[in-house]
Design a protein around this motif. Sequence first.
Motif, PDB file in Angstrom:
ATOM      1  N   HIS A 307       0.830  -1.206   0.000  1.00 36.61           N
ATOM      2  CA  HIS A 307       0.000   0.000   0.000  1.00 36.61           C
ATOM      3  C   HIS A 307       0.866   1.259   0.000  1.00 36.61           C
ATOM      4  CE1 HIS A 307      -3.397  -2.632   0.716  1.00 36.61           C
ATOM      5  NE2 HIS A 307      -2.764  -3.146   1.770  1.00 36.61           N
ATOM      6  N   ARG A 308       1.878   1.215  -0.835  1.00 30.76           N
ATOM      7  CA  ARG A 308       2.773   2.359  -0.950  1.00 30.76           C
ATOM      8  C   ARG A 308       2.658   2.996  -2.337  1.00 30.76           C
ATOM      9  NH1 ARG A 308       8.386   0.674   2.188  1.00 30.76           N
ATOM     10  NH2 ARG A 308       7.490   0.684   4.309  1.00 30.76           N
ATOM     11  N   LEU A 309       1.435   3.304  -2.726  1.00 31.01           N
ATOM     12  CA  LEU A 309       1.134   4.007  -3.962  1.00 31.01           C
ATOM     13  C   LEU A 309       0.642   5.396  -3.593  1.00 31.01           C
ATOM     14  CD1 LEU A 309      -0.849   1.227  -5.888  1.00 31.01           C
ATOM     15  CD2 LEU A 309       1.629   1.578  -5.764  1.00 31.01           C
ATOM     16  N   PHE A 310       1.309   6.426  -4.091  1.00 37.38           N
ATOM     17  CA  PHE A 310       0.994   7.790  -3.692  1.00 37.38           C
ATOM     18  C   PHE A 310       0.816   8.660  -4.931  1.00 37.38           C
ATOM     19  CE2 PHE A 310       3.736   5.870  -0.435  1.00 37.38           C
ATOM     20  CZ  PHE A 310       2.868   5.912   0.655  1.00 37.38           C
ATOM     21  N   GLY A 311      -0.360   9.284  -5.045  1.00 32.39           N
ATOM     22  CA  GLY A 311      -0.667  10.065  -6.236  1.00 32.39           C
ATOM     23  C   GLY A 311      -0.579  11.560  -6.017  1.00 32.39           C
ATOM     24  N   SER A 312      -0.448  12.292  -7.136  1.00 34.32           N
ATOM     25  CA  SER A 312      -0.436  13.751  -7.090  1.00 34.32           C
ATOM     26  C   SER A 312      -0.962  14.307  -8.405  1.00 34.32           C
ATOM     27  CB  SER A 312       0.978  14.279  -6.849  1.00 34.32           C
ATOM     28  OG  SER A 312       0.990  15.700  -6.890  1.00 34.32           O
ATOM     29  N   GLU A 313      -1.891  15.248  -8.296  1.00 30.40           N
ATOM     30  CA  GLU A 313      -2.352  15.927  -9.510  1.00 30.40           C
ATOM     31  C   GLU A 313      -1.310  16.913 -10.026  1.00 30.40           C
ATOM     32  OE1 GLU A 313      -5.275  19.266  -9.154  1.00 30.40           O
ATOM     33  OE2 GLU A 313      -5.517  18.509  -7.100  1.00 30.40           O
TER      34      GLU A 313
END
Length: 340
Positions: A307-313
């Motif tokens: 669970h080490r998925l990190f998003g950014s717009e």
Amino acid sequence: MPLPSTTPTPRAAAPTRRRLLGATAGAVSLMALAACGGKDAGTHSGGGKSGSAPGTRTVDSAKGPVRVPARPRRVVAINDFPMSAMFDLGQTPAGVFDAGEEYVPERDLARWRAVPKVSDGVGGAVQVEKVAALRPDLIIGIDAQQNLPYDQLSDIAPTVLLPFSKSAAPWRDMSVQTAGVLGVPAALDALKKRYAQRTAALRKTYADVLARTRWDLLQGGFDEGQWWLYGHGSPIGGILADAGARFATASTRLAVQQSVSYELVTSRLADADALFYYTTNDGRPANLGPKLFAQQAFARLPATRAHRLFGSEYFLPGGFEDALAALDDFESALKKLKAA
């Protein structure tokens, strides 16, 4: 955002930073980005360079010197790099190119919606008639825009194309150059200071997490069966590196970015401790990201399972505020990793 016409894009004619920064490995300009950074596009001593008419300045551009108003009042931004810079400067363009509101940061969305659009629909070509109807005294774009009616636009108002194709960090360089063209070169100083302070603080506060975490950077892409891997020298890679990020093998070996097939998900991303990826402004994986994330190989990645998925717009930053917001998202990821 210098790309060949074969560059995959959600909209065939869209000259946006999503297209320009989301190119395949064959894109001409992004493979040459390391050549040099941009310089301030404006000349600001007195009223401008020698020979300029009263009330004007002469500024450098990708097309050579251009005489512009000393203090332009009605500026049309035909690309979203100068648009982002103007928003960061607290200025509102008289018109903007329409890249689609799903890509506009929430902080700018209300202003963006109120500004007339000068493209032929979302992602369409710049329409000379729409630009002319706004009676601009200055038009700003970038040299990467294809099939741009430059001569016709120049007949309407001074038209400055910024040298995107010579920039290693377009979010920074296009902002600085836009401020120069607008005659306010010092207006970004506070944002530059904030950025330097922010990256230094992240390196200090999260030194332990940064030391033990290796990142890969990715975008869903627009071609079926393909996604985009970003390297340490890409704009987002540079921002995260300024904050102390270390990269996994794939992003370390790659200078800028390249298109990768789904079959290579495991071999490219298996040694990443965490993944940083591009989202739309509603938080969803951007472009074909959902299809990439649905692949079994992606679901089996160590970073996914942990669970080490990190998003950014703000993965494809358009200016200093975007870069600072990307750092905010990166800090959110670091906090979660620190607490784990």
